[in-house]
Design a protein around this motif. Structure first.
Motif, short mmCIF file in Angstrom:
data_model
loop_
_atom_site.label_atom_id
_atom_site.label_comp_id
_atom_site.label_asym_id
_atom_site.label_seq_id
_atom_site.Cartn_x
_atom_site.Cartn_y
_atom_site.Cartn_z
N ASP A 137 3.34 62.71 -15.90
CA ASP A 137 3.17 64.04 -16.50
C ASP A 137 4.28 64.91 -15.92
OD1 ASP A 137 0.27 63.61 -17.62
OD2 ASP A 137 0.16 63.04 -15.50
N PRO A 138 4.72 65.96 -16.64
CA PRO A 138 5.73 66.85 -16.06
C PRO A 138 5.21 67.48 -14.77
CG PRO A 138 5.44 67.27 -18.42
CD PRO A 138 4.32 66.37 -18.01
N VAL A 139 6.06 67.54 -13.74
CA VAL A 139 5.63 68.13 -12.47
C VAL A 139 6.66 69.12 -11.95
CG1 VAL A 139 4.15 66.23 -11.70
CG2 VAL A 139 6.58 66.18 -11.16
N LYS A 140 6.15 70.17 -11.33
CA LYS A 140 6.98 71.13 -10.61
C LYS A 140 6.39 71.34 -9.22
CE LYS A 140 8.81 73.54 -14.68
NZ LYS A 140 8.90 74.84 -15.40
N GLN A 141 5.28 72.06 -9.13
CA GLN A 141 4.68 72.35 -7.83
C GLN A 141 4.07 71.11 -7.17
OE1 GLN A 141 4.77 75.29 -6.00
NE2 GLN A 141 6.31 75.73 -7.57
N ALA A 142 3.52 70.20 -7.97
CA ALA A 142 2.83 69.02 -7.41
C ALA A 142 3.76 67.82 -7.32
CB ALA A 142 1.60 68.67 -8.25
N THR A 143 5.06 68.07 -7.25
CA THR A 143 6.03 66.98 -7.16
C THR A 143 6.11 66.44 -5.73
OG1 THR A 143 8.28 66.35 -7.79
CG2 THR A 143 8.01 68.44 -6.62
N LEU A 144 6.83 65.33 -5.56
CA LEU A 144 6.99 64.74 -4.23
C LEU A 144 8.01 65.55 -3.43
CD1 LEU A 144 5.90 62.12 -2.80
CD2 LEU A 144 8.16 61.15 -3.25
#
Length: 265
Positions: A137-144
């Motif tokens: 899913d697209p991620v920004k804040q919950a990225t690694l």
């Protein structure tokens, strides 16, 4: 010849920082991986956890070592360019399977993935190691989030249990305490990512992830591979994954009937 997804600059970055972004590594396999995650969550394996922690909201599901029973994972492992890209980045002639890992943070999941290095949990030692972390899913804040250069630290970080926060092994001075990279001003690398992109990082690279406070799911598939110099090493206690009955001895390459070779160059 390197794979078209890999440049010399990316190889140098991986060697120097222990982390690099691979755009579109699993782009042709996103739906297959989503189906595999759904199958995994419908029928969890023996190592599955919902990581329920008092005071935290949402659901943080994770499970690993399911590729041999979930056809979608096996298909992606065998047919994606991951092993070729791994060989390039690790500078390895051999790429060998270690394990898969699924991490799903449902909307409104407050629990962060704690800062940790994968290596200390594993019975693998060597610099030619690689993890691919790919959001579905697209991620920004919950990225690694990864700490650049941490794979070259003299000592590894003490592994802890994610929910109880207890030490995974007795601390005999072999490890350093888990740091707070943000508070300590370390160089933290993170990327806004699209489904099928992948962060590649060394087993000794310190990493973590924030909770998922968005209104959409954050499904991620991880693939852990090893290269030429990876050897079995004994740890002070039970490793994760444990692979009971493996019968390997210190200094031995991982047994190929359990950890198949995906690529030889």
């Amino acid at each position: 010849m390197t794979h078209p997804l890999v440049t010399q600059e990316m190889i140098e970055t991986y060697q120097q920082d222990g982390v690099v972004l691979i755009k579109g590594l699993f782009a042709d396999h996103v739906e297959t991986l989503r189906d595999g995650v759904a199958a995994n969550m419908a029928e969890p394996g023996p190592y599955a956890s919902e990581n329920r922690k008092q005071g935290e909201t949402g659901l943080f599901f994770d499970d690993y070592c399911n590729w041999s029973r979930i056809d979608q994972f096996r298909d992606v492992i065998e047919n994606s360019p991951a092993s070729e890209v791994a060989a390039d980045l690790m500078q390895s002639k051999i790429v060998q399977m270690f394990h898969d890992h699924v991490l799903v943070k449902e909307p409104g999941t407050s629990m962060a993935t704690p800062w940790h290095q994968d290596g200390p949990y594993y019975f693998v030692e060597g610099q030619q190691t690689i993890s691919f972390w790919s959001p579905l899913d697209p991620v920004k804040q919950a990225t690694l989030r990864c700490v650049a250069g941490s794979h070259r630290w003299e000592k590894e970080v003490l592994p802890t249990r994610w929910v109880s926060e207890e030490d995974f092994f007795p601390d005999d001075g072999q490890y350093i305490p888990v740091p707070d990279p943000d508070a300590e001003g370390m160089k933290v690398v993170e990327f806004a990512m699209e489904p099928g992109d992948a962060v590649a990082f060394n087993y000794r690279t310190l990493h973590g992830a924030r909770g998922n406070q968005s209104d959409s799911r954050r499904r991620a598939f991880s693939l852990r591979l090893v290269g030429d110099d990876a050897r079995y090493v004994e740890r002070p206690g039970r490793t994760s994954p444990p692979f009971p009955g493996h019968d390997m001895t210190p200094g031995q390459r991982l047994r190929e009937d359990w950890f198949p070779v995906l690529l030889r160059r």
